[in-house]
Design a protein around this motif. Structure first.
Motif, PDB file in Angstrom:
ATOM      1  N   ARG A 243     -17.519  21.333  11.143  1.00 33.03           N
ATOM      2  CA  ARG A 243     -17.687  21.653  12.401  1.00 33.03           C
ATOM      3  C   ARG A 243     -16.768  21.898  13.280  1.00 33.03           C
ATOM      4  O   ARG A 243     -16.614  22.723  14.095  1.00 33.03           O
ATOM      5  CB  ARG A 243     -18.625  20.763  12.693  1.00 33.03           C
ATOM      6  CG  ARG A 243     -20.225  20.505  12.161  1.00 33.03           C
ATOM      7  CD  ARG A 243     -20.999  19.351  12.563  1.00 33.03           C
ATOM      8  NE  ARG A 243     -22.223  19.058  11.787  1.00 33.03           N
ATOM      9  CZ  ARG A 243     -21.967  18.389  10.702  1.00 33.03           C
ATOM     10  NH1 ARG A 243     -20.916  17.900  10.472  1.00 33.03           N
ATOM     11  NH2 ARG A 243     -23.021  18.300  10.101  1.00 33.03           N
ATOM     12  N   GLU A 244     -15.570  21.078  13.121  1.00 39.41           N
ATOM     13  CA  GLU A 244     -14.418  21.184  13.932  1.00 39.41           C
ATOM     14  C   GLU A 244     -13.784  22.537  13.589  1.00 39.41           C
ATOM     15  O   GLU A 244     -12.946  22.928  14.420  1.00 39.41           O
ATOM     16  CB  GLU A 244     -13.203  19.861  13.697  1.00 39.41           C
ATOM     17  CG  GLU A 244     -12.291  19.831  14.709  1.00 39.41           C
ATOM     18  CD  GLU A 244     -12.889  19.536  16.131  1.00 39.41           C
ATOM     19  OE1 GLU A 244     -11.864  19.747  16.860  1.00 39.41           O
ATOM     20  OE2 GLU A 244     -13.922  19.369  16.428  1.00 39.41           O
ATOM     21  N   VAL A 245     -13.657  22.772  12.489  1.00 37.95           N
ATOM     22  CA  VAL A 245     -13.076  24.067  12.117  1.00 37.95           C
ATOM     23  C   VAL A 245     -13.466  25.071  12.807  1.00 37.95           C
ATOM     24  O   VAL A 245     -12.880  26.060  13.396  1.00 37.95           O
ATOM     25  CB  VAL A 245     -12.965  24.557  10.563  1.00 37.95           C
ATOM     26  CG1 VAL A 245     -12.630  25.792  10.190  1.00 37.95           C
ATOM     27  CG2 VAL A 245     -12.238  23.326   9.776  1.00 37.95           C
ATOM     28  N   ILE A 246     -15.006  25.193  13.103  1.00 37.26           N
ATOM     29  CA  ILE A 246     -15.610  26.132  13.786  1.00 37.26           C
ATOM     30  C   ILE A 246     -15.450  26.174  15.254  1.00 37.26           C
ATOM     31  O   ILE A 246     -14.948  26.972  16.021  1.00 37.26           O
ATOM     32  CB  ILE A 246     -17.375  26.017  13.667  1.00 37.26           C
ATOM     33  CG1 ILE A 246     -17.613  26.158  11.978  1.00 37.26           C
ATOM     34  CG2 ILE A 246     -18.032  27.151  14.411  1.00 37.26           C
ATOM     35  CD1 ILE A 246     -17.301  27.683  11.399  1.00 37.26           C
ATOM     36  N   ARG A 247     -15.326  24.702  15.886  1.00 34.41           N
ATOM     37  CA  ARG A 247     -15.032  24.580  17.209  1.00 34.41           C
ATOM     38  C   ARG A 247     -13.490  25.159  17.612  1.00 34.41           C
ATOM     39  O   ARG A 247     -13.391  25.814  18.662  1.00 34.41           O
ATOM     40  CB  ARG A 247     -15.284  23.315  17.715  1.00 34.41           C
ATOM     41  CG  ARG A 247     -16.500  22.754  17.574  1.00 34.41           C
ATOM     42  CD  ARG A 247     -16.703  21.491  18.144  1.00 34.41           C
ATOM     43  NE  ARG A 247     -16.300  20.388  17.493  1.00 34.41           N
ATOM     44  CZ  ARG A 247     -17.046  19.649  16.746  1.00 34.41           C
ATOM     45  NH1 ARG A 247     -18.440  19.963  16.835  1.00 34.41           N
ATOM     46  NH2 ARG A 247     -16.533  18.840  15.885  1.00 34.41           N
ATOM     47  N   VAL A 248     -12.884  25.058  16.752  1.00 35.31           N
ATOM     48  CA  VAL A 248     -11.195  25.245  16.973  1.00 35.31           C
ATOM     49  C   VAL A 248     -11.284  26.818  16.813  1.00 35.31           C
ATOM     50  O   VAL A 248     -10.526  27.417  17.518  1.00 35.31           O
ATOM     51  CB  VAL A 248     -10.190  24.530  16.226  1.00 35.31           C
ATOM     52  CG1 VAL A 248      -8.939  25.047  15.989  1.00 35.31           C
ATOM     53  CG2 VAL A 248     -10.225  23.064  16.160  1.00 35.31           C
ATOM     54  N   ALA A 249     -11.981  27.294  16.029  1.00 39.96           N
ATOM     55  CA  ALA A 249     -11.728  28.806  15.578  1.00 39.96           C
ATOM     56  C   ALA A 249     -12.219  29.507  17.009  1.00 39.96           C
ATOM     57  O   ALA A 249     -11.768  30.654  17.313  1.00 39.96           O
ATOM     58  CB  ALA A 249     -12.543  29.254  14.282  1.00 39.96           C
ATOM     59  N   VAL A 250     -13.452  29.201  17.420  1.00 39.43           N
ATOM     60  CA  VAL A 250     -13.979  29.953  18.596  1.00 39.43           C
ATOM     61  C   VAL A 250     -13.576  29.366  19.996  1.00 39.43           C
ATOM     62  O   VAL A 250     -13.648  30.366  21.038  1.00 39.43           O
ATOM     63  CB  VAL A 250     -15.523  29.820  18.537  1.00 39.43           C
ATOM     64  CG1 VAL A 250     -15.960  30.169  17.479  1.00 39.43           C
ATOM     65  CG2 VAL A 250     -16.099  28.431  18.787  1.00 39.43           C
ATOM     66  N   ALA A 251     -12.959  28.331  20.324  1.00 36.66           N
ATOM     67  CA  ALA A 251     -12.638  27.888  21.597  1.00 36.66           C
ATOM     68  C   ALA A 251     -11.593  28.814  22.349  1.00 36.66           C
ATOM     69  O   ALA A 251     -11.840  28.987  23.400  1.00 36.66           O
ATOM     70  CB  ALA A 251     -11.902  26.689  21.349  1.00 36.66           C
ATOM     71  N   PRO A 252     -10.630  29.499  21.553  1.00 33.28           N
ATOM     72  CA  PRO A 252      -9.734  30.580  22.333  1.00 33.28           C
ATOM     73  C   PRO A 252     -10.697  31.663  22.923  1.00 33.28           C
ATOM     74  O   PRO A 252     -10.097  32.102  24.012  1.00 33.28           O
ATOM     75  CB  PRO A 252      -9.005  31.130  21.005  1.00 33.28           C
ATOM     76  CG  PRO A 252      -8.888  29.910  20.190  1.00 33.28           C
ATOM     77  CD  PRO A 252     -10.355  29.297  20.260  1.00 33.28           C
ATOM     78  N   VAL A 253     -11.697  32.093  22.491  1.00 38.51           N
ATOM     79  CA  VAL A 253     -12.533  33.109  23.006  1.00 38.51           C
ATOM     80  C   VAL A 253     -13.197  32.585  24.346  1.00 38.51           C
ATOM     81  O   VAL A 253     -12.872  33.286  25.384  1.00 38.51           O
ATOM     82  CB  VAL A 253     -13.674  33.449  22.089  1.00 38.51           C
ATOM     83  CG1 VAL A 253     -14.764  34.319  22.786  1.00 38.51           C
ATOM     84  CG2 VAL A 253     -13.178  34.076  20.792  1.00 38.51           C
TER      85      VAL A 253
END
Length: 206
Positions: free
Chosen positions: A164-174
């Motif tokens: 889940r952290e991989v997903i959070r880190v991936a979308v956070a910059p957007v």
């Protein structure tokens, strides 16, 4: 979706839910809330307008939802349960990029973008809306994490990675660019965010 907008699809999905009169009232109010958000944004959303558009008496809306924030929370609960089109490109690079592009294009969509932005604005200003948005993201990240689980099964990522952290880190910059820096998000920006999260996962940071 070629024959209908994303918003029309979202509304139609809600209207097909089974149930009696209470469920129909709830769906009518939810649909009216989303349309009002598109037309007027969060600052212009009122219980009175939602009641008028939905055909539900104002006193009923106040009794059941209480406030604008209650309406938004209920709409988010509906969105939380809707399926998310998880990419399946065969590689974690393609899948992760696909997810971030879905987030980017969702905010850029002329129908859903204003609704999504209104949800975020409401969460900043109201604790109930913030709780509902948090639960929405928990569900969405859980769905999206399937691409990371597949990558682990294929041996592309270590099995100790926090999926889940991989997903959070991936979308956070957007979200940072849109709601903190107030900058546009390009396709390249989205791909770069996905690639950075993937590099961190492969390096054992996540």
């Amino acid at each position: 979706m070629e024959t209908q907008t994303q918003l029309e699809y979202f509304l139609e999905a809600g209207s097909k839910r089974p149930g009696g009169r209470s469920a129909r009232v709830r769906d009518a109010v939810r649909q009216a809330t989303l349309i009002e958000l598109v037309e007027h944004g969060y600052p212009g959303l009122t219980v009175e307008r939602v009641a008028e558009r939905s055909g539900v008496h104002k006193t009923t809306v106040y009794r059941r939802w209480g406030s604008v924030e209650g309406l938004i929370s209920d709409a988010l609960e509906l969105a939380r349960d809707e399926p998310w089109p998880i990419p399946d490109t065969g590689t974690i690079e393609g899948d992760l990029r696909g997810i971030v592009q879905l987030v980017r294009s969702g905010f850029a969509d002329p129908d859903l973008g204003p609704v999504s932005s209104a949800f975020v604005a409401a969460a900043v200003q109201n604790a109930e809306a913030a709780r509902a948005l948090h639960e929405f993201f928990v569900a969405r990240h859980e769905q999206s994490a399937e691409v990371v689980r597949r990558a682990v099964a294929r041996g592309e990522l270590p099995d100790v990675v926090d999926v889940r952290e991989v997903i959070r880190v991936a979308v956070a910059p957007v979200y940072y660019r849109l709601f903190v820096a107030h900058e546009p998000v390009t396709e390249r920006d989205a791909d770069r965010a996905a690639d950075a999260a993937l590099a961190a996962a492969r390096a054992g940071v996540l």
